[in-house]
Design a protein around this motif. Structure first.
Motif, PDB file in Angstrom:
ATOM      1  N   ASN A  20       0.920  -1.168   0.039  1.00  0.00           N
ATOM      2  CA  ASN A  20       0.144   0.061   0.083  1.00  0.00           C
ATOM      3  C   ASN A  20       0.907   1.284  -0.158  1.00  0.00           C
ATOM      4  O   ASN A  20       0.591   2.168  -0.805  1.00  0.00           O
ATOM      5  N   GLY A  25      -1.173  -0.457  -3.536  1.00  0.00           N
ATOM      6  CA  GLY A  25      -1.888  -1.383  -3.264  1.00  0.00           C
ATOM      7  C   GLY A  25      -2.133  -2.614  -4.351  1.00  0.00           C
ATOM      8  O   GLY A  25      -1.523  -2.445  -5.061  1.00  0.00           O
ATOM      9  N   THR A 499      -5.002   4.404   4.292  1.00  0.00           N
ATOM     10  CA  THR A 499      -4.112   3.241   4.194  1.00  0.00           C
ATOM     11  C   THR A 499      -2.916   3.074   4.899  1.00  0.00           C
ATOM     12  O   THR A 499      -2.489   4.044   5.603  1.00  0.00           O
TER      13      THR A 499
END
Length: 499
Positions: A20, A25, A499
């Motif tokens: 990520n 990702g 994230t």
């Protein structure tokens, strides 16, 4: 500081965090692929990208065009007012079309290219050496700078600074191409210390003026579209810059900047902040600067140690960084294994979310972090989730499509025309059969678990998961459209914005 992550902590979750942050990702299979390697192998897989072939071709117009530039110059010098007006319109239209294509070209490299870390590092430098097409007004120069960051993004600090200083887009952006010994322009000399390499408090106003004198002679051959050194423009007098005295040149100035202890701390802190989502502690910053210096101011060895460190995987860093609009869009495409919308729609979407590639708001670039989230941009993320997942075109304003404008500018006729064109485009959406097995699609619990694992690598809170289950329970038999709705609902939670 920078202690290695214990081997027993390398698993699916830490591999997901690495992918990520060091990339954009990916689907569970890509995460599992990294988790099955050793941590060192996974880091090497990402940052030693030179070992992976990349057959991406540049845009067809990405080369110097001296004949076209000469013809334009001739019109501006000898043409009638009508010819000049028409030439300006034609040039603006062409540059706008090329910039739409360039944005789509780069987003496609991020979403589908084989070297996600190289593109993530290119994105970092684009925000660091923030240069805007709104002033440069030349798509070739913007592509050329983008390629410079891709080529030298993990190379040597001084080499990158010198090449960036001589880059045509930077020469125009900070007015260095106009600098003369009679009137040295101080913009680049100031910003290279304040914003690029040292930080406020590590230089004086005298250093700015002396540095500007040393940089005179760095100029631009506008017809050949390349850097040129003009000795007649250079100030040959004695200068004193950051303690160094002599007939200094631009290279001398940048070498002296890199030699300052503050430089290693400044740039390693900026990189840590970009990848970790927060500024490092003074102790961690000092440790990173020492690693950077010990490796000859080369970025790749430092990055390797950073991604191997236990600090990078600490609980206060994992899933605690607000996704930039580009991370949000590209990451969605990678995780859901779906196509990005056409380039003109991508441009409008990222603008409406607050990040217009090749047009940062100012020389400082984008602030990042919580500045990405406002009432308007958060609503836009929720709306645009439908565009990416269901293929439905959510309304975007004409200003989002306008030449040389950000989303907060007024609509233009050109923007409205492009908007109408974009609404006729096929956008795609998520192929549910591609991301869920037939068995998973038949089981509502498995649908929820699989989508959470794919999009969040964690679980929603109880209230959010209850909402999903209430929606699913209202359906007797799940259709692909129902599952797309579940994906869009997960993308509309606060958890998906980080994230």
């Amino acid at each position: 500081m920078l202690k290695p992550l214990p081997s027993d902590k390398w698993n699916y979750d830490t591999a997901a965090h690495l992918l990520n942050r060091a990339g954009f990702g990916g689907p569970p299979s890509a995460i599992q692929n990294l988790a099955d390697m050793s941590q060192a192998g996974a880091v090497s897989f990402l940052i030693d990208y030179e070992k992976i072939p990349d057959a991406t071709l540049p845009p067809p117009w990405a080369h110097p065009e001296p004949d076209r530039i000469a013809a334009l110059r001739q019109i501006y010098q000898t043409g009638t007012p009508e010819q000049k007006r028409q030439a300006n319109q034609d040039e603006a239209r062409m540059q706008f079309q090329r910039m739409v294509e360039l944005r789509g070209w780069w987003l496609d490299r991020m979403a589908n290219g084989p070297r996600p870390f190289q593109e993530k590092m290119t994105l970092f430098w684009h925000g660091h050496f923030a240069t805007s097409v709104e002033k440069v007004r030349d798509s070739y120069y913007m592509w050329r700078q983008n390629e410079l960051f891709r080529r030298l993004g993990t190379d040597n600090w001084l080499r990158l600074l010198i090449e960036t200083g001589k880059d045509p887009a930077m020469l125009i952006w900070l007015d260095q191409a106009e600098s003369r010994k009679e009137h040295p322009n101080e913009n680049f000399a100031r910003e290279v210390m304040e914003l690029f390499a040292l930080g406020i408090g590590n230089y004086t106003e005298k250093d700015v003026t002396e540095g500007a004198r040393a940089l005179t002679g760095w100029s631009l051959d506008r017809q050949q579209q390349r850097f040129v050194y003009r000795p007649n423009f250079h100030d040959n007098g004695e200068k004193t810059f950051l303690g160094l005295t002599g007939n200094l040149t631009g290279e001398d100035v940048l070498a002296q900047i890199v030699a300052q202890p503050a430089s290693a701390k400044f740039i390693t802190a900026k990189i840590w902040n970009f990848y970790a989502g927060q500024m490092p502690s003074p102790e961690l910053n000092q440790a990173m600067a020492m690693v950077f210096r010990a490796n000859g101011d080369n970025f790749k060895p430092f990055l390797r140690e950073m991604f191997m460190s236990e600090e990078f995987y600490s609980p206060d860093i994992v899933r605690n960084e607000v996704k930039s609009p580009v991370q949000w869009m590209v990451g969605t495409s990678r995780m859901l294994e779906c196509d990005l919308p056409p380039a003109v729609v991508c441009m409008a979407m990222t603008r409406s979310l607050g990040q217009d590639l090749f047009a940062p708001p100012n020389v400082k670039g984008w602030d990042g972090g919580m500045s990405w989230i406002t009432t308007n941009t958060l609503l836009a993320r929720y709306n645009q989730a439908a565009t990416l997942v269901q293929g439905s075109f959510e309304p975007l304003q004409g200003a989002d499509f306008s030449p040389r404008g950000n989303a907060n500018k007024k609509k233009t006729n050109a923007g409205n025309k492009v908007e109408k064109y974009a609404q006729r485009l096929h956008i795609g959406g998520v192929n549910v059969e591609k991301i869920l097995t037939p068995e998973q699609r038949m089981d509502k619990d498995m649908v929820v678990a699989s989508i959470q694992r794919r999009l969040l690598q964690s679980t929603l809170n109880d209230d959010q998961e209850k909402t999903l289950r209430e929606f699913l329970d209202s359906r007797t038999q799940l259709t692909d459209a129902d599952i797309q709705t579940v994906i869009r609902l997960v993308m509309s939670t606060p958890a998906y914005q980080v994230t």
